[in-house]
Design a protein around this motif. Structure first.
Motif, mmCIF file in Angstrom:
data_model
loop_
_atom_site.group_PDB
_atom_site.id
_atom_site.type_symbol
_atom_site.label_atom_id
_atom_site.label_comp_id
_atom_site.label_asym_id
_atom_site.label_seq_id
_atom_site.Cartn_x
_atom_site.Cartn_y
_atom_site.Cartn_z
ATOM 1 N N SER A 6 -3.760 -12.115 -30.557
ATOM 2 C CA SER A 6 -2.338 -12.463 -30.543
ATOM 3 C C SER A 6 -1.585 -11.595 -31.543
ATOM 4 N N LYS A 7 -0.286 -11.487 -31.319
ATOM 5 C CA LYS A 7 0.583 -10.821 -32.285
ATOM 6 C C LYS A 7 1.266 -11.920 -33.111
ATOM 7 N N SER A 8 2.387 -11.638 -33.738
ATOM 8 C CA SER A 8 2.968 -12.685 -34.573
ATOM 9 C C SER A 8 4.482 -12.577 -34.649
ATOM 10 N N ASP A 9 5.111 -13.744 -34.718
ATOM 11 C CA ASP A 9 6.537 -13.899 -35.051
ATOM 12 C C ASP A 9 7.491 -13.178 -34.100
ATOM 13 N N PHE A 10 7.162 -13.153 -32.825
ATOM 14 C CA PHE A 10 8.122 -12.587 -31.866
ATOM 15 C C PHE A 10 9.176 -13.630 -31.526
ATOM 16 N N ASP A 11 10.397 -13.149 -31.358
ATOM 17 C CA ASP A 11 11.506 -14.022 -30.969
ATOM 18 C C ASP A 11 11.620 -14.152 -29.457
ATOM 19 N N PHE A 12 10.996 -13.225 -28.734
ATOM 20 C CA PHE A 12 11.167 -13.166 -27.281
ATOM 21 C C PHE A 12 9.977 -12.402 -26.701
ATOM 22 N N VAL A 13 9.360 -12.978 -25.680
ATOM 23 C CA VAL A 13 8.290 -12.283 -24.956
ATOM 24 C C VAL A 13 8.590 -12.341 -23.469
ATOM 25 N N ARG B 76 14.363 5.048 -29.357
ATOM 26 C CA ARG B 76 14.187 4.645 -30.752
ATOM 27 C C ARG B 76 14.021 3.134 -30.923
ATOM 28 N N LEU B 77 14.465 2.368 -29.944
ATOM 29 C CA LEU B 77 14.351 0.915 -30.035
ATOM 30 C C LEU B 77 12.999 0.391 -29.577
ATOM 31 N N VAL B 78 12.172 1.254 -28.965
ATOM 32 C CA VAL B 78 10.945 0.802 -28.306
ATOM 33 C C VAL B 78 9.717 1.473 -28.907
ATOM 34 N N ASP B 79 8.707 0.670 -29.247
ATOM 35 C CA ASP B 79 7.401 1.169 -29.691
ATOM 36 C C ASP B 79 6.366 0.801 -28.630
ATOM 37 N N PHE B 80 5.693 1.804 -28.076
ATOM 38 C CA PHE B 80 4.670 1.569 -27.060
ATOM 39 C C PHE B 80 3.288 1.557 -27.706
ATOM 40 N N GLU B 81 2.452 0.628 -27.263
ATOM 41 C CA GLU B 81 1.079 0.585 -27.751
ATOM 42 C C GLU B 81 0.174 -0.063 -26.699
ATOM 43 N N ARG B 82 -1.112 0.276 -26.767
ATOM 44 C CA ARG B 82 -2.068 -0.308 -25.829
ATOM 45 C C ARG B 82 -2.460 -1.703 -26.312
ATOM 46 N N HIS B 83 -2.513 -2.646 -25.384
ATOM 47 C CA HIS B 83 -2.944 -4.008 -25.710
ATOM 48 C C HIS B 83 -3.528 -4.649 -24.462
ATOM 49 N N ASP B 84 -4.651 -5.333 -24.643
ATOM 50 C CA ASP B 84 -5.338 -6.029 -23.562
ATOM 51 C C ASP B 84 -5.034 -7.519 -23.707
ATOM 52 N N LEU B 85 -4.254 -8.064 -22.787
ATOM 53 C CA LEU B 85 -3.868 -9.474 -22.880
ATOM 54 C C LEU B 85 -5.051 -10.412 -22.699
ATOM 55 N N ILE B 86 -6.096 -9.946 -22.041
ATOM 56 C CA ILE B 86 -7.250 -10.813 -21.807
ATOM 57 C C ILE B 86 -8.148 -10.861 -23.034
ATOM 58 N N HIS B 87 -8.442 -9.703 -23.607
ATOM 59 C CA HIS B 87 -9.382 -9.645 -24.725
ATOM 60 C C HIS B 87 -8.706 -9.370 -26.071
ATOM 61 N N ARG C 206 -2.023 -18.241 -23.671
ATOM 62 C CA ARG C 206 -2.267 -18.710 -25.033
ATOM 63 C C ARG C 206 -2.015 -17.576 -26.038
ATOM 64 N N THR C 207 -2.492 -16.385 -25.707
ATOM 65 C CA THR C 207 -2.257 -15.225 -26.565
ATOM 66 C C THR C 207 -0.765 -15.007 -26.769
ATOM 67 N N ILE C 208 -0.011 -15.107 -25.679
ATOM 68 C CA ILE C 208 1.435 -14.915 -25.755
ATOM 69 C C ILE C 208 2.097 -16.042 -26.552
ATOM 70 N N THR C 209 1.708 -17.280 -26.269
ATOM 71 C CA THR C 209 2.301 -18.424 -26.962
ATOM 72 C C THR C 209 2.062 -18.349 -28.463
ATOM 73 N N ASN C 210 0.862 -17.951 -28.855
ATOM 74 C CA ASN C 210 0.543 -17.828 -30.276
ATOM 75 C C ASN C 210 1.297 -16.678 -30.939
ATOM 76 N N SER C 211 1.838 -15.777 -30.127
ATOM 77 C CA SER C 211 2.584 -14.635 -30.654
ATOM 78 C C SER C 211 4.059 -14.954 -30.855
ATOM 79 N N LEU C 212 4.506 -16.078 -30.311
ATOM 80 C CA LEU C 212 5.908 -16.481 -30.404
ATOM 81 C C LEU C 212 6.130 -17.387 -31.611
ATOM 82 N N ARG C 213 7.206 -17.156 -32.316
ATOM 83 C CA ARG C 213 7.586 -18.093 -33.371
ATOM 84 C C ARG C 213 8.164 -19.355 -32.729
#
Length: 264
Positions: free
Chosen positions: A197-204, A183-194, A223-230
């Motif tokens: 970015s996501k948004s407002d993560f506290d931890f990656v 219940r704590l985990v949501d799985f989804e497909r994501h391509d880190l290369i293409h 860069r994708t990861i960095t832009n996803s971190l608050r």
């Protein structure tokens, strides 16, 4: 163009695997392993085999996918992650975690288990997004069933986590994570290369992926990861990996040896 380059072009165009993004020596090791298993000695012969044999195409794609993982890999890193999660849960109403390139789910489930067993972490605040590019491995992850083998002892992997038994059902060599963990985990497909970015993560956490990626694509992925971190969020990469110089000014090391950083 060499016969190996021709083979890689075939794999990218016909099998849809982005060989151009990966380190050449890594690709050669994985391809050569499949060639030995199929008693093929020349790259041209192996390309012909791939063209004719759907099963071998599937086997090669499975071999090329970076799916090496375990529960609580590198326990010393996880002890520091525990402190980070305690701090986040203490200071945030909601804690958003991203397990990028999560493979078969053992890393995000490790995060969920850590939140559940540690009395200093309020698990009700924790939401974990777990992503991977491989749809089949994501299906395995959602299932949450793992088996010990001759080379993989699941109980040994989980041992550093006191109290995990109440959240993992065991039947012989089979281990099934409970619904409370899922219940704590949501799985989804994501391509880190293409992918975007996501948004407002506290931890990656994106550990032990970049050792397989060539330098040209490593920076855009980070860069994708960095832009996803608050601002103030945490990044964890593999112990043998490093941040590109251009990104180091955007992070403050929390623990250089363990490769844990905080975004400035």
């Amino acid at each position: 163009m060499s016969s190996f380059d021709t083979l890689l072009s075939f794999i990218e165009s016909e099998l849809g695997f982005a060989t151009s993004h990966y380190d050449t020596s890594y690709l050669d090791r994985r391809v050569s392993s499949r060639m030995r298993r199929t008693d093929v000695e020349e790259y041209e012969q192996y390309r012909a085999l791939l063209a004719d044999d759907p099963d071998e195409r599937d086997a090669l794609l499975d071999a090329l996918s970076v799916n090496v993982t375990s529960f609580l890999r590198n326990p010393d890193v996880w002890e520091e992650i525990r402190d980070v999660l305690r701090s986040l849960a203490d200071s945030h109403r909601q804690v958003k975690l991203w397990s990028a390139a999560c493979s078969d789910g053992r890393e995000p489930y490790s995060l969920a288990l850590l939140a559940l067993v540690d009395s200093d972490i309020d698990a009700t605040k924790v939401r974990i997004t777990a992503t991977d590019i491989d749809r089949e491995v994501l299906a395995k992850a959602r299932n949450g069933v793992y088996r010990s083998t001759r080379t993989t002892d699941i109980a040994e992997q989980l041992e550093p986590l006191d109290g995990y038994e109440q959240y993992v059902e065991r039947d012989g060599n089979e281990f099934r994570v409970s619904s409370r963990v899922k219940r704590l985990v949501d799985f989804e497909r994501h391509d880190l290369i293409h992918g975007s970015s996501k948004s407002d993560f506290d931890f990656v956490s994106c550990r032990n992926l970049f050792i397989y990626i060539n330098a040209e694509h490593k920076l855009p992925m980070l860069r994708t990861i960095t832009n996803s971190l608050r601002t103030g969020g945490y990044l964890v990469i593999g112990k043998t990996e490093t941040l590109p110089e251009v990104l180091k000014e955007e992070y403050e090391p929390v623990d250089k040896r363990l490769r844990i950083y905080q975004k400035l």
